[in-house]
Design a protein around this motif. Structure first.
Motif, mmCIF file in Angstrom:
data_model
loop_
_atom_site.group_PDB
_atom_site.id
_atom_site.type_symbol
_atom_site.label_atom_id
_atom_site.label_comp_id
_atom_site.label_asym_id
_atom_site.label_seq_id
_atom_site.Cartn_x
_atom_site.Cartn_y
_atom_site.Cartn_z
ATOM 1 N N LYS A 22 -37.083 -115.088 1.119
ATOM 2 C CA LYS A 22 -36.772 -115.935 2.276
ATOM 3 C C LYS A 22 -36.704 -115.114 3.563
ATOM 4 O O LYS A 22 -37.236 -115.518 4.600
ATOM 5 C CB LYS A 22 -35.438 -116.656 2.041
ATOM 6 N N ARG A 23 -36.089 -113.927 3.503
ATOM 7 C CA ARG A 23 -35.969 -113.046 4.680
ATOM 8 C C ARG A 23 -37.290 -112.406 5.076
ATOM 9 O O ARG A 23 -37.435 -111.930 6.193
ATOM 10 C CB ARG A 23 -34.969 -111.922 4.406
ATOM 11 N N GLY A 24 -38.206 -112.315 4.111
ATOM 12 C CA GLY A 24 -39.474 -111.654 4.399
ATOM 13 C C GLY A 24 -39.511 -110.213 3.947
ATOM 14 O O GLY A 24 -40.414 -109.464 4.328
ATOM 15 N N GLY A 49 -41.557 -114.242 4.536
ATOM 16 C CA GLY A 49 -40.450 -115.077 4.990
ATOM 17 C C GLY A 49 -40.761 -116.553 5.113
ATOM 18 O O GLY A 49 -41.875 -116.940 5.438
ATOM 19 N N PHE A 50 -39.725 -117.358 4.829
ATOM 20 C CA PHE A 50 -39.877 -118.804 4.997
ATOM 21 C C PHE A 50 -38.593 -119.439 5.517
ATOM 22 O O PHE A 50 -38.257 -120.555 5.200
ATOM 23 C CB PHE A 50 -40.356 -119.470 3.697
ATOM 24 N N ARG A 51 -37.898 -118.727 6.375
ATOM 25 C CA ARG A 51 -36.668 -119.268 6.989
ATOM 26 C C ARG A 51 -36.960 -120.507 7.827
ATOM 27 O O ARG A 51 -36.249 -121.504 7.747
ATOM 28 C CB ARG A 51 -36.002 -118.222 7.869
ATOM 29 N N GLN A 52 -37.993 -120.421 8.661
ATOM 30 C CA GLN A 52 -38.321 -121.552 9.544
ATOM 31 C C GLN A 52 -38.670 -122.787 8.736
ATOM 32 O O GLN A 52 -38.262 -123.899 9.076
ATOM 33 C CB GLN A 52 -39.474 -121.177 10.474
ATOM 34 N N THR A 104 -45.874 -123.184 6.708
ATOM 35 C CA THR A 104 -46.136 -122.039 7.577
ATOM 36 C C THR A 104 -45.045 -121.007 7.331
ATOM 37 O O THR A 104 -43.857 -121.329 7.372
ATOM 38 C CB THR A 104 -46.120 -122.469 9.061
ATOM 39 N N PHE A 105 -45.468 -119.784 7.053
ATOM 40 C CA PHE A 105 -44.510 -118.710 6.798
ATOM 41 C C PHE A 105 -44.121 -118.047 8.117
ATOM 42 O O PHE A 105 -44.741 -118.269 9.151
ATOM 43 C CB PHE A 105 -45.113 -117.700 5.823
ATOM 44 N N ASP A 106 -43.091 -117.225 8.079
ATOM 45 C CA ASP A 106 -42.572 -116.594 9.294
ATOM 46 C C ASP A 106 -43.545 -115.590 9.898
ATOM 47 O O ASP A 106 -43.630 -115.459 11.111
ATOM 48 C CB ASP A 106 -41.223 -115.930 9.015
ATOM 49 N N SER A 107 -44.276 -114.864 9.063
ATOM 50 C CA SER A 107 -45.284 -113.922 9.567
ATOM 51 C C SER A 107 -46.325 -113.672 8.480
ATOM 52 O O SER A 107 -46.120 -114.010 7.311
ATOM 53 C CB SER A 107 -44.634 -112.606 10.005
#
Length: 146
Positions: free
Chosen positions: A107-109, A74-77, A135-138
């Motif tokens: 994007k959602r992961g 994910g990369f929403r942030q 920085t990725f979401d997780s």
């Protein structure tokens, strides 16, 4: 202590390598899983050391690191850190490059991103105005089986 890989189960019909002379034997998934699969599998797929294009060590085209790697999800942030104009431009660029459904899954992961893909995404984000490191979401530890 490193987290356990989320994909530690050996894939069905995974290629094994039984070379005793390869310098990368202790670092390669194909060699590491050979002992277990030769004990448990009814049938095996094996890398042929007699093939004319076979190479050992650093030149082996089948080499896969036995060490888990850090995959991202994910990369929403990160998208929210872009200006509105750059957000739209980057979304359009990625949708055209990797397809719309694939873009939204990434994007959602839903899809884990390999270290190579993370580096590509970081370059793209920086081209569209992200300052600093992406920085990725997780993150998770995974084997790169293929």
């Amino acid at each position: 202590m490193t987290a356990q890989p989320v994909n530690a189960e050996i894939p069905a019909d995974y290629l094994i390598c039984t070379s005793e002379s390869c310098s990368e034997r202790t670092n390669c998934l194909h060699a590491r899983v050979a002992a277990e699969l030769t004990r448990t599998a009814a049938t095996l797929r094996q890398i042929n050391p007699h093939h004319p294009n076979y190479h050992e060590g650093s030149q082996c085209r089948f080499f896969r690191s036995a060490q888990p790697e850090r995959y991202a999800r994910g990369f929403r942030q990160a998208m929210n850190q872009l200006t509105r104009q750059n957000y739209v431009a980057m979304t359009n660029h990625l949708r055209a490059t990797i397809s719309t459904p694939q873009f939204y899954r990434m994007k959602r992961g839903d899809i884990p991103l390999s270290p190579d893909m993370q580096a590509e995404m970081e370059k793209t984000f920086q081209a569209y105005g992200l300052e600093g490191k992406l920085t990725f979401d997780s993150y998770e530890q995974r084997f790169t089986w293929y």
